[in-house]
Design a protein around this motif. Structure first.
Motif, PDB file in Angstrom:
ATOM      1  N   LYS A  28       1.018  -1.186   0.093  1.00  0.00           N
ATOM      2  CA  LYS A  28      -0.155   0.076   0.462  1.00  0.00           C
ATOM      3  C   LYS A  28       0.850   1.091  -0.101  1.00  0.00           C
ATOM      4  CE  LYS A  28      -4.063   1.321   1.898  1.00  0.00           C
ATOM      5  NZ  LYS A  28      -5.581   0.957   2.728  1.00  0.00           N
ATOM      6  N   ALA A  29       2.522   1.472   0.405  1.00  0.00           N
ATOM      7  CA  ALA A  29       2.707   2.535   0.516  1.00  0.00           C
ATOM      8  C   ALA A  29       3.472   2.880  -0.824  1.00  0.00           C
ATOM      9  CB  ALA A  29       4.114   2.279   1.934  1.00  0.00           C
ATOM     10  N   ILE A  30       4.061   1.323  -0.895  1.00  0.00           N
ATOM     11  CA  ILE A  30       4.765   1.828  -2.307  1.00  0.00           C
ATOM     12  C   ILE A  30       3.546   2.402  -3.227  1.00  0.00           C
ATOM     13  CG2 ILE A  30       5.805   0.328  -4.207  1.00  0.00           C
ATOM     14  CD1 ILE A  30       7.146  -1.819  -1.745  1.00  0.00           C
ATOM     15  N   LEU A  31       2.682   1.603  -3.560  1.00  0.00           N
ATOM     16  CA  LEU A  31       1.846   2.388  -4.495  1.00  0.00           C
ATOM     17  C   LEU A  31       1.242   3.336  -4.044  1.00  0.00           C
ATOM     18  CD1 LEU A  31      -0.759  -0.839  -4.802  1.00  0.00           C
ATOM     19  CD2 LEU A  31       1.421  -0.241  -6.564  1.00  0.00           C
ATOM     20  N   ALA A  32       1.358   4.568  -2.989  1.00  0.00           N
ATOM     21  CA  ALA A  32       1.224   5.744  -2.556  1.00  0.00           C
ATOM     22  C   ALA A  32       1.966   6.256  -3.779  1.00  0.00           C
ATOM     23  CB  ALA A  32       0.697   5.729  -1.532  1.00  0.00           C
ATOM     24  N   ALA A  33       3.040   5.881  -3.449  1.00  0.00           N
ATOM     25  CA  ALA A  33       4.325   6.646  -3.188  1.00  0.00           C
ATOM     26  C   ALA A  33       4.299   6.306  -4.868  1.00  0.00           C
ATOM     27  CB  ALA A  33       5.725   6.026  -2.906  1.00  0.00           C
ATOM     28  N   PHE A  34       4.171   5.523  -5.306  1.00  0.00           N
ATOM     29  CA  PHE A  34       4.997   5.254  -6.817  1.00  0.00           C
ATOM     30  C   PHE A  34       3.454   6.381  -7.715  1.00  0.00           C
ATOM     31  CE2 PHE A  34       7.673   1.661  -7.517  1.00  0.00           C
ATOM     32  CZ  PHE A  34       8.601   2.417  -6.291  1.00  0.00           C
ATOM     33  N   THR A  35       2.416   5.529  -7.407  1.00  0.00           N
ATOM     34  CA  THR A  35       1.280   6.010  -8.434  1.00  0.00           C
ATOM     35  C   THR A  35       1.500   7.958  -8.490  1.00  0.00           C
ATOM     36  OG1 THR A  35      -0.080   5.917  -6.742  1.00  0.00           O
ATOM     37  CG2 THR A  35       0.146   3.796  -8.627  1.00  0.00           C
ATOM     38  N   SER A  70       6.190   6.053 -13.642  1.00  0.00           N
ATOM     39  CA  SER A  70       4.618   6.476 -14.224  1.00  0.00           C
ATOM     40  C   SER A  70       5.407   5.004 -15.372  1.00  0.00           C
ATOM     41  CB  SER A  70       4.539   8.112 -14.851  1.00  0.00           C
ATOM     42  OG  SER A  70       3.675   7.384 -15.925  1.00  0.00           O
ATOM     43  N   LYS A  71       4.054   4.644 -15.062  1.00  0.00           N
ATOM     44  CA  LYS A  71       4.442   3.447 -16.377  1.00  0.00           C
ATOM     45  C   LYS A  71       3.314   3.483 -17.316  1.00  0.00           C
ATOM     46  CE  LYS A  71       4.842  -0.028 -12.534  1.00  0.00           C
ATOM     47  NZ  LYS A  71       4.510  -1.559 -11.898  1.00  0.00           N
ATOM     48  N   LYS A  72       2.173   4.209 -17.624  1.00  0.00           N
ATOM     49  CA  LYS A  72       1.583   5.249 -18.660  1.00  0.00           C
ATOM     50  C   LYS A  72       1.557   5.614 -19.506  1.00  0.00           C
ATOM     51  CE  LYS A  72      -3.334   4.256 -17.118  1.00  0.00           C
ATOM     52  NZ  LYS A  72      -4.805   4.895 -16.902  1.00  0.00           N
ATOM     53  N   ASP A  73       2.644   6.761 -19.427  1.00  0.00           N
ATOM     54  CA  ASP A  73       3.283   7.952 -20.817  1.00  0.00           C
ATOM     55  C   ASP A  73       4.097   7.220 -21.492  1.00  0.00           C
ATOM     56  OD1 ASP A  73       1.501   8.742 -19.642  1.00  0.00           O
ATOM     57  OD2 ASP A  73       2.195   9.495 -17.956  1.00  0.00           O
ATOM     58  N   ILE A  74       4.658   6.194 -21.295  1.00  0.00           N
ATOM     59  CA  ILE A  74       5.610   5.664 -22.415  1.00  0.00           C
ATOM     60  C   ILE A  74       5.162   4.324 -23.007  1.00  0.00           C
ATOM     61  CG2 ILE A  74       6.423   4.714 -20.006  1.00  0.00           C
ATOM     62  CD1 ILE A  74       9.313   5.099 -20.690  1.00  0.00           C
ATOM     63  N   ALA A  88      16.371   4.021 -10.241  1.00  0.00           N
ATOM     64  CA  ALA A  88      16.521   3.802  -8.720  1.00  0.00           C
ATOM     65  C   ALA A  88      17.351   4.395  -7.840  1.00  0.00           C
ATOM     66  CB  ALA A  88      18.031   2.713  -9.822  1.00  0.00           C
ATOM     67  N   ARG A  89      17.807   5.682  -8.538  1.00  0.00           N
ATOM     68  CA  ARG A  89      18.052   7.023  -7.864  1.00  0.00           C
ATOM     69  C   ARG A  89      17.020   7.686  -6.849  1.00  0.00           C
ATOM     70  NH1 ARG A  89      21.623  11.798  -8.354  1.00  0.00           N
ATOM     71  NH2 ARG A  89      20.294  13.673  -7.412  1.00  0.00           N
ATOM     72  N   GLU A  90      15.278   7.603  -7.417  1.00  0.00           N
ATOM     73  CA  GLU A  90      14.347   8.363  -6.913  1.00  0.00           C
ATOM     74  C   GLU A  90      14.110   7.149  -5.684  1.00  0.00           C
ATOM     75  OE1 GLU A  90      13.554  11.182  -6.673  1.00  0.00           O
ATOM     76  OE2 GLU A  90      11.671  10.459  -6.185  1.00  0.00           O
ATOM     77  N   LEU A  91      14.607   6.376  -5.655  1.00  0.00           N
ATOM     78  CA  LEU A  91      13.611   4.637  -4.898  1.00  0.00           C
ATOM     79  C   LEU A  91      14.865   4.474  -3.613  1.00  0.00           C
ATOM     80  CD1 LEU A  91      11.639   2.695  -4.769  1.00  0.00           C
ATOM     81  CD2 LEU A  91      13.350   0.477  -5.663  1.00  0.00           C
ATOM     82  N   ILE A  92      15.998   4.818  -3.472  1.00  0.00           N
ATOM     83  CA  ILE A  92      17.089   5.571  -2.711  1.00  0.00           C
ATOM     84  C   ILE A  92      16.756   6.392  -1.789  1.00  0.00           C
ATOM     85  CG2 ILE A  92      19.688   6.121  -2.249  1.00  0.00           C
ATOM     86  CD1 ILE A  92      20.037   4.665  -4.656  1.00  0.00           C
ATOM     87  N   ARG A  93      16.568   7.736  -2.608  1.00  0.00           N
ATOM     88  CA  ARG A  93      15.610   9.349  -2.181  1.00  0.00           C
ATOM     89  C   ARG A  93      14.579   8.270  -0.933  1.00  0.00           C
ATOM     90  NH1 ARG A  93      12.716  13.019  -1.549  1.00  0.00           N
ATOM     91  NH2 ARG A  93      11.453  12.387  -3.310  1.00  0.00           N
ATOM     92  N   LEU A  94      13.581   7.608  -1.396  1.00  0.00           N
ATOM     93  CA  LEU A  94      12.742   6.606  -1.110  1.00  0.00           C
ATOM     94  C   LEU A  94      13.115   6.367  -0.370  1.00  0.00           C
ATOM     95  CD1 LEU A  94       9.869   6.500  -3.696  1.00  0.00           C
ATOM     96  CD2 LEU A  94       9.744   8.111  -1.926  1.00  0.00           C
ATOM     97  N   THR A 131       8.433  -1.668 -10.256  1.00  0.00           N
ATOM     98  CA  THR A 131       8.607  -1.340 -10.922  1.00  0.00           C
ATOM     99  C   THR A 131       8.886  -2.298 -12.250  1.00  0.00           C
ATOM    100  OG1 THR A 131      10.986  -2.131 -12.065  1.00  0.00           O
ATOM    101  CG2 THR A 131      10.576  -0.308  -9.738  1.00  0.00           C
ATOM    102  N   ASP A 132       8.267  -2.025 -13.471  1.00  0.00           N
ATOM    103  CA  ASP A 132       8.233  -2.727 -15.036  1.00  0.00           C
ATOM    104  C   ASP A 132       9.752  -3.529 -15.011  1.00  0.00           C
ATOM    105  OD1 ASP A 132       9.733  -0.538 -15.415  1.00  0.00           O
ATOM    106  OD2 ASP A 132       7.393   0.547 -16.529  1.00  0.00           O
ATOM    107  N   ASN A 133      10.686  -3.195 -14.303  1.00  0.00           N
ATOM    108  CA  ASN A 133      11.826  -3.767 -15.254  1.00  0.00           C
ATOM    109  C   ASN A 133      13.165  -3.848 -14.511  1.00  0.00           C
ATOM    110  OD1 ASN A 133      12.106  -3.492 -17.985  1.00  0.00           O
ATOM    111  ND2 ASN A 133      12.229  -1.602 -18.121  1.00  0.00           N
ATOM    112  N   PHE A 134      12.924  -4.759 -13.372  1.00  0.00           N
ATOM    113  CA  PHE A 134      14.244  -4.493 -12.071  1.00  0.00           C
ATOM    114  C   PHE A 134      15.136  -2.999 -12.473  1.00  0.00           C
ATOM    115  CE2 PHE A 134      12.121  -9.044 -13.487  1.00  0.00           C
ATOM    116  CZ  PHE A 134      12.876  -8.881 -11.972  1.00  0.00           C
ATOM    117  N   LEU A 135      15.771  -2.846 -11.321  1.00  0.00           N
ATOM    118  CA  LEU A 135      16.855  -1.234 -10.858  1.00  0.00           C
ATOM    119  C   LEU A 135      17.823  -2.188 -10.946  1.00  0.00           C
ATOM    120  CD1 LEU A 135      14.637   1.092  -8.836  1.00  0.00           C
ATOM    121  CD2 LEU A 135      13.990   0.156 -11.378  1.00  0.00           C
TER     122      LEU A 135
END
Lengths: 666, 666
Positions: free
Chosen positions: A32-39, A45-49, A67-73, A91-95
């Protein structure tokens, strides 16, 4: 807006008692926390690409920035390592940060001395260094004893000299090493005074922290693309060492040490070397079920929408394809099997984690061999079912499943390497029959609960089969257990005969490993269902779980993972007919009574499914037309720089005819 | 240079009697000419490019330029259509010109009037127009009767008005239509004066010949990426018509016509509409075996090179992996099955071509239904075996099989859509049991040789089983035929019972379709072997073909394509044990006595295999290191524009700690 005939797709996770049962309360909270942060974060974003249309290096660049942003989070919100790893999987791709905790830090924890840990672990935890784990070589994977990289002790300098003596000793497939990592745990054969001491781990700096350039003597190439556009976010590396020097203090020294004078202090227990693979395989056992559930969810949504042909000519409208047996008999067993993988896999992982954290403190390795066997079996079993299952989901969606934006291709590409990494399934799977054989010969099967069926082999005729004269008998646990055990007993006795006859069993034993997996997961699932049915008050979702259990049990008997398993179970044709009917009834019952309840409880969001066939506010056809058509980088006049070439090509025939006729070129 | 333990890989095709037998003399000659042209032409180079790393539009651009060059080659050298199509298949990606002959021109030939042919065919043959075929819609694939696009006759204007009334009527997946095609054969429901006359074909211009821009009222989008990076060279299109007008003369008028006054002249025979799909499926039946043979060849070369573990601890060197049963029992049956697909598929295609060219002249459709049935069965059977087989080849190569440059990913991505295109296998496969049931009920099985087993079902107990008491009995054709027929009889009788009980057989009938395929291909292969054995002098390769036949026959019985097939064959446990031993012996005999001979006879060149695991002058490890490592666009300092970001990320922790401590940001 969704049409009334389209199943509801949530935008965020919804909590219900059934949901918490399936996900586990802790995993659900992390999710729940991850999806709140990611969406809410455009970086994720997965949709605009349209990711599969990108050049690979651009796709990797996006992953590196994620990866950089996830480290920050993580640093900002103090996310746990587990939450961080779960986030990578959303994520859609691993990091490139995946190895940091999954294998770099977990190995430091298990194999570094307290002093080493104090120095390195904080740096790894705060990402002051980027880590990787370098074991596999071009020439050696599963056979770690064949590893050729050497670490030769230089007493004068108090250093090890790490070297790649041959092309085949090149470290290969090393995750996050092609571009990203600054430090790697290098597996190399320790040599002191010309004497070999086997593989050890060396904490080795491979890139400069301030410039990201390679350290002297370290030669690294990024590995290039993977099959199916798999793992676009991972920069696997090929790495050679040319007499690279590391201080003596950088050999991981929890279990074995080299003293200043070159004395080798050997580990108390050789088993510690299992640890790294056991850990990763335990994670895999827990994860792969989820890798299968997502495509199952996408296929569920799409086949609940798509209509094709009519079951009966008198029907007004076409039939929704999920109402055909051809879809139900593929989808529902996969749903049940994926549920077994998730629920039982969680317990295997949890038991290993509990044991492992105690074991690092106590140095007691007595159970490690059992966990090794359990996780090897679970890895082979879960990855086989998942790999075939994802493709089955794609195929049951017909032609549109082949569109990259349907998502099955990405899911397959990212999951299917699991059949061959962390050990080729045909190779590591042999450890299961080997253990069975060992316990059979030593008469020690009672030490492992999952091998209890071996006692049946000793007294082949002492047990009478249970009553099996009606379809409903197949729903009784004692009948299912009897059938699974009978099958195993027959395969084991075949395996013993083959082994004694000197046959190469490397192929045939794979079926035995899968049958053993059926038994292990059946035992786990059955125990879990019994616990659930004892709860007072009985949870409302108990019947749904029972329906899943019934389909799981009957499908692994009726549609086993290998054809040879089908004939290993000696049933009369009447009994076989009853099994066939029982499985069909179980599938139909689940489909008509529990399917929507179960899929709602899993409740994958559109972000998690990431499929044009499962959007919250768009029908599949709309999404295929808008994202797959209008969204294409080759649509409209976007390729107009080639239009002239095409026009000219259509005029080529005249020039060639004129040439042939001997006239001059235009 | 190859090491002595590496199998020879030719740079160009080598002609031997065995080679000509396997390839067919004509196909071999075409192949030789194509390879000579391609390998000397930099436009078709496969080596100097890492295709899976490219942005998709760049990969397509390369294919479009190859298409242009191929047109030039065809026109210059007067290549036949077949040679042209073979050439498309030698590229790594398909090309936008593939539909030109495969489906555009072949439909003109079958469905256009003589007058229309005279006008359009020369233009299509010289590529003055680029063609496509627009049948599938977003909402309808296999169920062509559900097609929604309309063509309404406007008597005043003497034109048809083509229209897409709904989103789901959007033409979708239309090959070569996203960017390339100028004309499309559009399948639409003919409406005259409000009355419907079913689907007809309309020759429709969709792009301007001089500008490549869309024609008025035609809305087209390119479809975006496919799963697994499949078919990068094909610009599939989504196409809508907004009241697009085409002259009356552009409805294909060989079979049905619309007169100027709106009178509908119906076709003499409705069967003509089968033609388009029968043709494509006949091509598929012939092609897919080759799609499987290439990965088999790559896996053969790599597993003959790779060494891992020792079979016996006393061995000096590690064992070459092809010597393990785990490799042989996967590779050899695939080789035998692929051979059956190729040899029998060629004959199905040839028979259809002979019939078809006569049929266009005579208008006699009497055999079309049979060919329809044969090609549907062959399409389902051959694509199932091929799809699973390619992945099996990848997996048996272990981790390195997952490298994109190993080529299995490309082969799979380009072949596996065949499971769902030209009809989803589960949907079109039902036509086989439907035909069986029809002939059973009408007692007309004797009209189709492949259904002769139905007579056994009528006299279930009249035939005694053949002697089956020794392993060698399983090599006797009458025993194999008996077993295949027994299995079919049991499945057919189950199918009849299920149908009569009102069960939905859409799932279970798939196994029957596959068992029927086993019988058809066994019959074909057996006949071919008998012919070969009658030749005087007997060709030297006869024993190798027999070895392939033995493995084919025994493997489809011992490791059938569906688990339910295994139990449908009622054998005693002794008979089953003999079968198991016979299959093992057949595999071992082929591996030790004929494997090299067979692979040499197929003789795929390095250009054809296009795999880092099978280079003529480089060992696999060298190729993986050089092409997969040094060749990566992300190797070395090629990603240095991101180095600063990575260095900065490693310093992030300090900033975040300072922020948390309330100190100002740096």
């Amino acid at each position: 807006m969704p049409r009334p005939d389209q199943r509801h797709i949530p935008k965020e996770p919804i909590e219900t008692p059934f949901t918490l049962f399936l996900w586990g309360a802790e995993k659900f909270a992390r999710r729940k926390a991850i999806l709140a942060a990611f969406t809410s974060n455009p970086i994720f974003s997965k949709k605009d690409i349209v990711l599969p249309s990108l050049a690979r290096k651009d796709a990797w660049t996006r992953s590196a920035l994620q990866a950089r942003e996830l480290i920050r989070l993580k640093l900002t919100h103090n996310w746990s390592h587990t939450q961080f790893l779960d986030a990578v999987r959303e994520t859609d791709n691993f990091l490139p940060v995946q190895p940091q905790f999954r294998i770099f830090l977990s190995n430091l924890e298990r194999q570094a001395s307290d002093e080493q840990k104090a120095e390195w672990i904080p740096k790894a935890e705060r990402f002051e260094i980027f880590g990787s784990y370098a074991q596999t070589e071009l020439g050696h994977g599963s056979n770690v004893r064949g590893i050729e990289t050497t670490a030769t002790f230089d007493r004068e300098a108090d250093e090890f000299v790490i070297d790649s003596p041959t092309l085949s000793s090149t470290k290969y497939w090393i995750g996050a090493t092609g571009v990203w990592a600054t430090h790697s745990l290098v597996v190399a054969r320790l040599i002191i005074d010309g004497k070999e001491y086997g593989n050890h781990l060396f904490f080795t700096q491979i890139r400069d922290l301030d410039t990201q350039r390679l350290m002297p003597g370290v030669e690294i190439y990024e590995l290039g693309p993977k099959a199916f556009q798999g793992m676009l976010g991972t920069d696997n590396g090929a790495m050679q060492f040319h007499h690279v020097r590391v201080p003596r203090s950088q050999m991981l020294a929890r279990n074995a040490q080299v003293l200043q004078d070159g004395t080798y202090v050997k580990p108390k227990n050789e088993l510690h070397s299992y640890g790294s693979m056991v850990t990763v395989r335990a994670i895999m056992a827990e994860c792969t079920g989820w890798d299968l559930l997502k495509p199952v969810a996408v296929a569920y949504h799409y086949t609940s929408y798509r209509k094709q042909f009519k079951k009966a000519p008198s029907q007004a409208a076409e039939t929704t394809v999920i109402d055909y047996a051809s879809v139900q008999h593929r989808l529902i067993p996969l749903l049940a099997q994926a549920t077994a993988l998730v629920l039982v896999g969680q317990r295997i992982k949890q038991a290993y984690d509990d044991y492992s954290s105690a074991n690092i403190r106590t140095g007691d390795f007595s159970q490690l061999e059992d966990f090794h066997l359990q996780t090897v079996g679970a890895k082979v079993y879960s990855t086989e079912i998942t790999a075939h299952g994802i493709e089955t989901c794609r195929i049951m969606c017909g032609g549109h499943g082949y569109h990259a934006l349907a998502g099955f291709g990405r899911m397959y590409g990212n999951a299917v390497n699991a059949l061959t990494y962390e050990g080729d399934n045909y190779v590591i799977g042999k450890q299961v029959p080997r253990a069975i054989l060992k316990h059979w010969r030593n008469k020690t099967e009672s030490s492992l609960p999952t091998l209890s069926y071996l006692s049946k082999l000793r007294n082949r005729n002492s047990l009478s089969p249970p009553k099996l004269t009606a379809q409903s008998d197949w729903l009784r646990p004692e009948v299912q257990r009897w059938a699974l055990e009978e099958r195993l007993v027959s395969l084991v006795s075949q395996h013993i005969a083959d082994t004694e006859a000197g046959h190469d069993t490397s192929y045939s034993s794979h079926a035995l490993t899968m049958a053993h997996g059926d038994m292990v997961y059946w035992n786990g699932f059955e125990a879990l269902l019994r616990d659930l049915e004892k709860r007072r008050p009985k949870p409302a979702f108990t019947e749904a779980v029972r329906a899943l259990f019934d389909v799981f049990s009957l499908s692994v008997l009726q549609k086993p993972h290998h054809a040879t398993l089908a004939t290993a179970l000696p049933l009369s044709s009447v009994q076989r007919g009853l099994l066939r009917q029982a499985e069909r009834s179980a599938i139909e019952a689940l489909a008509s009574e529990h399917l929507e309840e179960i899929m709602t409880a899993y409740g994958f969001t559109e972000y998690e499914m990431d499929s044009a066939l499962a959007r919250a506010e768009k029908e599949p056809y709309e999404a295929l037309f808008e994202e797959g058509g209008k969204g294409s980088e080759m649509s409209g006049n976007r390729m107009e720089h080639l239009f002239g070439m095409m026009v000219d090509t259509r005029r080529m025939w005249r020039r060639i005819e004129e040439e042939k006729a001997g006239r001059p070129k235009l």
